[in-house]
Design a protein around this motif. Structure first.
Motif, short mmCIF file in Angstrom:
data_model
loop_
_atom_site.label_atom_id
_atom_site.label_comp_id
_atom_site.label_asym_id
_atom_site.label_seq_id
_atom_site.Cartn_x
_atom_site.Cartn_y
_atom_site.Cartn_z
N ARG A 8 0.83 -1.20 0.00
CA ARG A 8 0.00 0.00 0.00
C ARG A 8 0.87 1.25 0.00
O ARG A 8 2.03 1.22 0.44
CB ARG A 8 -0.95 0.02 1.19
N ASP A 9 0.30 2.35 -0.50
CA ASP A 9 1.00 3.62 -0.59
C ASP A 9 0.52 4.57 0.50
O ASP A 9 -0.64 4.54 0.91
CB ASP A 9 0.79 4.28 -1.94
N VAL A 10 1.45 5.43 0.94
CA VAL A 10 1.16 6.44 1.96
C VAL A 10 1.71 7.77 1.47
O VAL A 10 2.84 7.84 0.97
CB VAL A 10 1.83 6.06 3.30
N GLU A 11 0.92 8.84 1.61
CA GLU A 11 1.37 10.17 1.22
C GLU A 11 1.92 10.91 2.43
O GLU A 11 1.31 10.91 3.51
CB GLU A 11 0.20 10.96 0.63
N LEU A 12 3.08 11.54 2.25
CA LEU A 12 3.70 12.34 3.31
C LEU A 12 4.14 13.68 2.74
O LEU A 12 4.18 13.88 1.52
CB LEU A 12 4.91 11.62 3.89
#
Length: 304
Positions: A8-12
């Protein structure tokens, strides 16, 4: 074996730039977590390239949860300095990366990517337990330019104080703004390579200056080689035998050893720069095994 990883991808956001993490949770986690940085001359690369995706999957299958960082790249102004690289089966040629990786994205020079790595480390510690990892077993690692980013971030964390990386894993890294000269043995090996598989000094200088964007080449977090590295995280450094960057890796081994830092060094015989992009290569598989073992040992876990 079927790939059952639930990625899964996470935005920071860090250093006034948005960036992304891709999490590869180990199916059978051993507690270790690796924040991983792909290479690409600071200008190229993405989360899909084998050096990012395949490396992460190989390590996740071995028990390490990997957090691959889609850091902000530098401009492509130095692309004309790259030589015409020879095609290698399974590996994207560096002079073709502009056409295939990261062309339509916001860009910024040092220190943006370096600061993003620190932010990724902090996020990994905070969320490690969600993926079967341990907050105190989060390491930094990267290949080529990514190895530079990992080493620089390890020193930032040393100087910040507080939580430190379990270790740093540097694969064929570039750690000096001006590369140390190759010795006679490496010179003879390089002479047997096609010109397109080499990094001539003028190309490396242009790539590194492009990354710096006007910052001093003596900035310790930009190019850690030749600086005081006492107190840095323990390191595994893997170099390619036929690689202009090998003297940089070897010189940094000396820096770490003189600074009292535990360091393990491997010269991957017969390998060229970027071998992690060669899917299925024995060198890539051996490196994944070494990284997995090293992280387990640093975490004080049993190694099978």
């Amino acid at each position: 074996m079927a790939d059952t990883l639930h990625v899964r991808d996470v935005e920071l956001s860090a250093a006034e730039h948005e960036f992304r993490l891709r999490v590869y949770p180990a199916a059978e986690p051993d507690g270790t977590v690796l924040v991983w940085l792909h290479g690409g001359a600071f200008m190229f690369g993405d989360l899909e390239m084998p050096e990012a995706d395949e490396t992460a999957r190989q390590l996740a299958r071995r028990g390490t949860t990997v957090i691959s960082v889609d850091y902000t790249l530098a401009s492509t102004d130095a692309v004309t300095a790259l030589p015409a690289f020879e095609p290698v089966d399974g590996m994207p040629a560096p002079d073709q990366l502009a056409a295939s990786f990261g062309v339509d994205r916001e860009r910024a020079p040092y220190p943006v990517a370096s600061l993003q790595v620190v932010a990724a480390f902090d996020w990994a510690r905070e969320h490690a337990a969600e993926f079967g990892g341990l907050a105190d077993a989060v390491a930094l690692g990267g290949a080529s330019a990514g190895g530079n980013l990992a080493a620089g971030a390890a020193l930032r964390l040393r100087d910040r104080g507080g939580a430190q990386p379990l270790a740093q894993v540097l694969i064929y890294p570039v750690l000096h703004a001006v590369l140390p000269e190759p010795d006679e043995e490496l010179t003879a090996i390089l002479a047997q390579l096609p010109p397109g598989l080499r990094f001539p000094p003028e190309a490396t200088r242009a790539i590194n200056a492009n990354y710096l964007g006007g910052a001093s080449p003596d900035e310790v977090y930009a190019f850690p080689g030749g600086h005081d590295v006492r107190g840095a995280a323990a390191a595994l450094i893997v170099a390619s035998e036929g690689d202009e960057l090998r003297p940089s890796a070897e010189a940094y081994v000396g820096d770490l050893a003189r600074g009292g830092v535990d360091v393990e060094y491997v010269n991957e015989r017969g390998a060229i720069h970027g071998f992690l992009n060669l899917v299925g290569s024995p060198a890539a598989a051996r490196t994944a095994d070494r990284v997995s073992r090293f992280l387990l040992e640093r975490a004080g876990r049993d190694v099978a």
